[in-house]
Design an enzyme around this catalytic site. Structure first.
Site, PDB file in Angstrom:
ATOM      1  N   LEU A  39     -18.516  -5.102  -1.964  1.00  0.00           N
ATOM      2  CA  LEU A  39     -18.948  -5.359  -3.822  1.00  0.00           C
ATOM      3  C   LEU A  39     -18.950  -3.791  -4.019  1.00  0.00           C
ATOM      4  CD1 LEU A  39     -21.700  -8.724  -3.395  1.00  0.00           C
ATOM      5  CD2 LEU A  39     -18.823  -8.660  -2.744  1.00  0.00           C
ATOM      6  N   THR A  40     -18.461  -3.177  -4.048  1.00  0.00           N
ATOM      7  CA  THR A  40     -17.983  -1.651  -5.336  1.00  0.00           C
ATOM      8  C   THR A  40     -17.358  -2.633  -5.957  1.00  0.00           C
ATOM      9  OG1 THR A  40     -15.531  -1.600  -4.401  1.00  0.00           O
ATOM     10  CG2 THR A  40     -16.852  -0.815  -3.010  1.00  0.00           C
ATOM     11  N   THR A 134      -0.430   0.139   3.309  1.00  0.00           N
ATOM     12  CA  THR A 134       0.180   0.312   2.041  1.00  0.00           C
ATOM     13  C   THR A 134       2.367   1.463   2.045  1.00  0.00           C
ATOM     14  OG1 THR A 134       0.312   1.091  -0.314  1.00  0.00           O
ATOM     15  CG2 THR A 134      -1.239   2.540   1.073  1.00  0.00           C
ATOM     16  N   ASP A 135       3.012   1.082   1.066  1.00  0.00           N
ATOM     17  CA  ASP A 135       4.329   1.902   1.247  1.00  0.00           C
ATOM     18  C   ASP A 135       4.259   3.134   0.921  1.00  0.00           C
ATOM     19  OD1 ASP A 135       4.027   1.427  -1.838  1.00  0.00           O
ATOM     20  OD2 ASP A 135       5.472   0.361  -2.051  1.00  0.00           O
ATOM     21  N   GLU A 136       2.685   3.215   0.361  1.00  0.00           N
ATOM     22  CA  GLU A 136       2.655   4.314  -0.161  1.00  0.00           C
ATOM     23  C   GLU A 136       2.446   5.740   0.635  1.00  0.00           C
ATOM     24  OE1 GLU A 136      -0.108   4.830  -3.691  1.00  0.00           O
ATOM     25  OE2 GLU A 136       0.736   2.568  -4.031  1.00  0.00           O
ATOM     26  N   TYR A 160      -5.143   9.168  -1.738  1.00  0.00           N
ATOM     27  CA  TYR A 160      -5.084   7.767  -1.602  1.00  0.00           C
ATOM     28  C   TYR A 160      -3.728   8.011  -0.141  1.00  0.00           C
ATOM     29  CZ  TYR A 160      -3.724   3.092  -1.683  1.00  0.00           C
ATOM     30  OH  TYR A 160      -3.281   1.571  -1.326  1.00  0.00           O
ATOM     31  N   ALA A 162      -2.689   9.890   1.673  1.00  0.00           N
ATOM     32  CA  ALA A 162      -3.280  10.312   2.439  1.00  0.00           C
ATOM     33  C   ALA A 162      -4.007   9.095   3.225  1.00  0.00           C
ATOM     34  CB  ALA A 162      -3.710  11.632   2.591  1.00  0.00           C
ATOM     35  N   LYS A 164      -5.336   6.372   3.892  1.00  0.00           N
ATOM     36  CA  LYS A 164      -4.232   5.389   4.622  1.00  0.00           C
ATOM     37  C   LYS A 164      -3.404   5.917   5.807  1.00  0.00           C
ATOM     38  CE  LYS A 164      -4.494   1.693   3.718  1.00  0.00           C
ATOM     39  NZ  LYS A 164      -5.216  -0.211   3.901  1.00  0.00           N
ATOM     40  N   ASN A 189       4.200  -2.638  -3.797  1.00  0.00           N
ATOM     41  CA  ASN A 189       2.695  -3.031  -5.192  1.00  0.00           C
ATOM     42  C   ASN A 189       2.787  -4.669  -5.130  1.00  0.00           C
ATOM     43  OD1 ASN A 189       3.364  -0.520  -5.345  1.00  0.00           O
ATOM     44  ND2 ASN A 189       1.980  -0.173  -7.838  1.00  0.00           N
ATOM     45  N   TYR A 217       2.611   6.535 -18.536  1.00  0.00           N
ATOM     46  CA  TYR A 217       1.826   7.416 -17.788  1.00  0.00           C
ATOM     47  C   TYR A 217       3.445   8.565 -17.831  1.00  0.00           C
ATOM     48  CZ  TYR A 217      -2.136   6.277 -15.782  1.00  0.00           C
ATOM     49  OH  TYR A 217      -3.056   5.896 -14.983  1.00  0.00           O
TER      50      TYR A 217
HETATM   51  P1  NAD Z   1      -9.135  -3.890  -4.074  1.00  0.00           P
HETATM   52  O1  NAD Z   1      -9.600  -2.113  -4.212  1.00  0.00           O
HETATM   53  O2  NAD Z   1      -8.824  -5.101  -4.741  1.00  0.00           O
HETATM   54  O3  NAD Z   1     -10.397  -4.591  -2.652  1.00  0.00           O
HETATM   55  C1  NAD Z   1     -10.841  -3.771  -2.103  1.00  0.00           C
HETATM   56  C2  NAD Z   1     -11.805  -4.153  -1.268  1.00  0.00           C
HETATM   57  O4  NAD Z   1     -12.529  -3.756  -0.373  1.00  0.00           O
HETATM   58  C3  NAD Z   1     -13.329  -4.554  -2.396  1.00  0.00           C
HETATM   59  O5  NAD Z   1     -13.719  -5.885  -2.788  1.00  0.00           O
HETATM   60  C4  NAD Z   1     -13.904  -3.636  -2.327  1.00  0.00           C
HETATM   61  O6  NAD Z   1     -16.165  -4.652  -2.296  1.00  0.00           O
HETATM   62  C5  NAD Z   1     -14.372  -3.640  -0.747  1.00  0.00           C
HETATM   63  N1  NAD Z   1     -14.832  -2.366   0.194  1.00  0.00           N
HETATM   64  C6  NAD Z   1     -14.069  -1.308  -0.308  1.00  0.00           C
HETATM   65  N2  NAD Z   1     -14.967  -0.574   0.267  1.00  0.00           N
HETATM   66  C7  NAD Z   1     -15.789  -0.838   1.280  1.00  0.00           C
HETATM   67  C8  NAD Z   1     -16.553  -0.417   2.060  1.00  0.00           C
HETATM   68  N3  NAD Z   1     -16.673   1.022   2.878  1.00  0.00           N
HETATM   69  N4  NAD Z   1     -16.718  -1.645   3.374  1.00  0.00           N
HETATM   70  C9  NAD Z   1     -16.336  -2.922   3.000  1.00  0.00           C
HETATM   71  N5  NAD Z   1     -15.663  -3.490   1.814  1.00  0.00           N
HETATM   72  C10 NAD Z   1     -15.101  -2.521   1.136  1.00  0.00           C
HETATM   73  O7  NAD Z   1      -8.083  -3.638  -3.245  1.00  0.00           O
HETATM   74  P2  NAD Z   1      -7.110  -4.445  -2.970  1.00  0.00           P
HETATM   75  O8  NAD Z   1      -5.800  -4.179  -4.066  1.00  0.00           O
HETATM   76  O9  NAD Z   1      -6.709  -6.093  -2.768  1.00  0.00           O
HETATM   77  O10 NAD Z   1      -6.323  -4.083  -0.775  1.00  0.00           O
HETATM   78  C11 NAD Z   1      -6.091  -4.191  -0.579  1.00  0.00           C
HETATM   79  C12 NAD Z   1      -6.099  -4.120   0.696  1.00  0.00           C
HETATM   80  O11 NAD Z   1      -4.401  -3.683   0.334  1.00  0.00           O
HETATM   81  C13 NAD Z   1      -6.122  -2.153   0.630  1.00  0.00           C
HETATM   82  O12 NAD Z   1      -6.093  -1.850   1.826  1.00  0.00           O
HETATM   83  C14 NAD Z   1      -4.552  -1.508   0.392  1.00  0.00           C
HETATM   84  O13 NAD Z   1      -4.528   0.114   1.180  1.00  0.00           O
HETATM   85  C15 NAD Z   1      -3.519  -2.181   1.218  1.00  0.00           C
HETATM   86  N6  NAD Z   1      -2.884  -2.181  -0.215  1.00  0.00           N
HETATM   87  C16 NAD Z   1      -2.880  -3.173  -1.942  1.00  0.00           C
HETATM   88  C17 NAD Z   1      -1.765  -3.021  -2.841  1.00  0.00           C
HETATM   89  C18 NAD Z   1      -1.998  -2.867  -4.333  1.00  0.00           C
HETATM   90  O14 NAD Z   1      -0.836  -3.844  -4.668  1.00  0.00           O
HETATM   91  N7  NAD Z   1      -3.004  -4.003  -4.190  1.00  0.00           N
HETATM   92  C19 NAD Z   1      -0.199  -2.782  -2.001  1.00  0.00           C
HETATM   93  C20 NAD Z   1      -0.229  -2.549  -0.984  1.00  0.00           C
HETATM   94  C21 NAD Z   1      -1.701  -2.557   0.582  1.00  0.00           C
HETATM   95  P1  TYD Z   2      -0.739   1.273  -9.649  1.00  0.00           P
HETATM   96  O1  TYD Z   2      -0.889  -0.235 -10.546  1.00  0.00           O
HETATM   97  O2  TYD Z   2      -1.494   2.332 -10.160  1.00  0.00           O
HETATM   98  O3  TYD Z   2      -0.296   1.685  -8.715  1.00  0.00           O
HETATM   99  P2  TYD Z   2       0.650   2.633  -7.823  1.00  0.00           P
HETATM  100  O4  TYD Z   2      -0.139   3.644  -8.590  1.00  0.00           O
HETATM  101  O5  TYD Z   2      -0.772   2.509  -6.356  1.00  0.00           O
HETATM  102  O6  TYD Z   2       1.612   2.159  -7.886  1.00  0.00           O
HETATM  103  O7  TYD Z   2       0.184   2.311 -11.260  1.00  0.00           O
HETATM  104  C1  TYD Z   2       1.605   1.642 -10.797  1.00  0.00           C
HETATM  105  C2  TYD Z   2       2.150   2.613 -11.975  1.00  0.00           C
HETATM  106  O8  TYD Z   2       1.963   2.410 -13.233  1.00  0.00           O
HETATM  107  C3  TYD Z   2       2.335   3.725 -11.804  1.00  0.00           C
HETATM  108  O9  TYD Z   2       3.431   4.637 -11.812  1.00  0.00           O
HETATM  109  C4  TYD Z   2       1.652   4.126 -12.536  1.00  0.00           C
HETATM  110  C5  TYD Z   2       2.047   3.888 -13.811  1.00  0.00           C
HETATM  111  N1  TYD Z   2       0.361   3.309 -14.844  1.00  0.00           N
HETATM  112  C6  TYD Z   2       1.253   3.563 -16.088  1.00  0.00           C
HETATM  113  O10 TYD Z   2       2.091   3.923 -16.616  1.00  0.00           O
HETATM  114  N2  TYD Z   2      -0.059   3.673 -17.149  1.00  0.00           N
HETATM  115  C7  TYD Z   2      -1.180   3.253 -16.872  1.00  0.00           C
HETATM  116  O11 TYD Z   2      -2.384   2.689 -17.165  1.00  0.00           O
HETATM  117  C8  TYD Z   2      -1.829   2.459 -15.312  1.00  0.00           C
HETATM  118  C9  TYD Z   2      -3.417   2.586 -14.658  1.00  0.00           C
HETATM  119  C10 TYD Z   2      -0.468   2.850 -13.733  1.00  0.00           C
END
Ligand code: NAD
Ligand code: TYD
Length: 356
Positions: A39-40, A134-136, A160, A162, A164, A189, A217
């Site tokens: 619960l960060t 992630t694809d990143e 981030y 790096a 992952k 994403n 950005y």
């Molecule tokens: P998020 O930041 O919304 O959620 C992360 C969760 O992990 C939170 O509930 C947080 O409380 C918990 N957490 C963080 N540190 C912790 C710790 N030390 N111990 C236990 N719990 C902890 O992230 P998300 O967007 O839901 O992403 C989830 C996963 O999917 C991640 O591994 C991310 O790399 C991956 N992912 C995300 C996306 C995206 O677009 N959001 C895309 C591809 C992969």
């Molecule tokens: P984000 O949602 O942070 O995902 P990621 O960086 O993991 O792809 O950002 C998506 C894209 O949007 C990214 O190219 C950065 C851009 N962006 C903005 O232009 N303005 C913003 O305020 C944010 C948060 C992201």
């Protein structure tokens, strides 16, 4: 109550994790689903309030970086499967505080791998460690004809990605060295309900509703490949149950958008839903200083997942984005609860004085 399997889902109170937990708890009543989350700022149990009283759901509040705690949790539940989503997930935060990403994403993942290895020693049959990535990790693309495939070389370019990439390497190393039954997926994403409003789409929705500047950005030319979060959860279900041990699956919606085009689309959609004159929200667009090391383009080729496991996205981007905007507008208290506290401090430190 006795269950067929006990499944640990880490990070289940976050954006994607909450959709995965809901899918598992409702579709697999024969499994006990344990949601472990620290619960960060990104974790929110409100995301699960519709399912948290079901008998096959358990919440455990803890930190994956705490080795003794993780070992104790495995001893208590004797998990058969792990779906690991807990992570620090925001690129912008990784630029200001990279060590938090090393701790959770690298050390936390290794703690889970060790606990699984020790618990499953001599009995790896029918066990599974699923690492959600992630694809990143593949870096950025320039040539529009190129896509990330499962064999694309890793080239992470932000703290981030790096962290992952490092965790992905550890997961595969545990498969190769100890025979740990792992699967890895790398997704593009995500967007949808419960997305924390510091990421692009919910941030823009929040700012449009509040008439605040829309921070784009650089020139808004970076490209992302967007997938509806419930389709990611469906892919995780398919891979967890039918993926091949040791394999990697790319997940994506074949849905690339330049950031500026996406912000325009959101402005039009919000104007329409809020009853504003068309064009009103676009006036809020503000170009701000670009993100350091900003990756130009991500684009996934998900052919392997589609052909081998029969997965396909269930919604078009038009449908998914419209549902997403409706969800935020109908659950405005969810976003207000988040944005009333520490979020304000985060927002001003990120965006004040950054207009380019
Ligand atoms: P998020 O930041 O919304 O959620 C992360 C969760 O992990 C939170 O509930 C947080 O409380 C918990 N957490 C963080 N540190 C912790 C710790 N030390 N111990 C236990 N719990 C902890 O992230 P998300 O967007 O839901 O992403 C989830 C996963 O999917 C991640 O591994 C991310 O790399 C991956 N992912 C995300 C996306 C995206 O677009 N959001 C895309 C591809 C992969
Ligand atoms: P984000 O949602 O942070 O995902 P990621 O960086 O993991 O792809 O950002 C998506 C894209 O949007 C990214 O190219 C950065 C851009 N962006 C903005 O232009 N303005 C913003 O305020 C944010 C948060 C992201």
């Amino acid at each position: 109550m006795s269950f067929e399997k006990s499944i640990l889902i880490t990070g289940g109170a976050g954006f994607i994790g909450s959709h995965v937990v809901r899918l598992f708890v409702t579709q697999y009543p024969q499994y006990q689903t344990v949601n472990l989350d620290k619960l960060t700022y990104a974790g929110n149990l409100e995301n699960l309030k519709d399912i948290d009283s079901l008998p096959n759901y358990v919440f455990e509040h803890g930190d994956i970086v705490d080795e003794a705690y993780i070992d104790g949790l495995f001893a208590k539940y004797q998990f058969d499967g792990v779906i690991h989503l807990a992570a620090e997930s925001h690129v912008d935060r990784s630029i200001t505080d990279p060590m938090a990403f090393v701790k959770t994403n690298v050390i936390g993942t290794c703690n889970l791998l060790n606990a699984a290895k020790n618990t499953w020693k001599g009995n790896m049959e029918s066990k599974r460690f699923y690492h959600v990535s992630t694809d990143e990790v593949y870096g950025e693309l320039h040539d529009p004809s190129e896509f990330f495939v499962e064999t694309t070389s890793y080239d992470p370019r932000s703290p981030y990605s790096a962290s992952k990439a490092s965790s992905d390497h550890f997961v595969r190393a545990y498969h190769n060295t100890y025979g740990l039954p792992v699967v890895v997926s790398n997704c593009s994403n995500n967007y949808g309900p419960n997305h924390f409003p510091e990421k692009l789409i919910p941030l823009m929705i929040n700012n449009i509703k509040n008439g605040k500047p829309l921070p784009v950005y650089g020139k808004g030319e970076n490209v992302r490949d967007w997938l509806y979060v419930i389709d990611h959860a469906r892919a995780i279900d398919a891979i967890f149950h039918n993926g091949k041990n040791g394999d990697t699956y790319n997940i994506g919606g074949n849905n690339e958008w330049k950031n500026l085009d996406l912000v325009h689309l959101l402005c039009d959609l919000m104007d329409q839903k809020l009853g504003n004159p068309q064009g009103k929200s676009k006036e809020l667009i503000t170009y701000v200083t670009d993100r350091a090391g900003h990756d130009l383009r991500y684009a996934i080729d998900a052919t392997k997942l589609m052909t081998e496991l029969g997965w396909n996205p269930s919604v078009t981007f038009e449908e998914g984005l419209s549902k997403t905007v409706d969800w935020y507008l109908n659950n405005w208290d969810w976003i207000e609860n988040i944005t009333s506290g520490d979020y304000q401090k985060y927002y001003s430190s990120m965006y004040e004085n950054k207009t380019s």
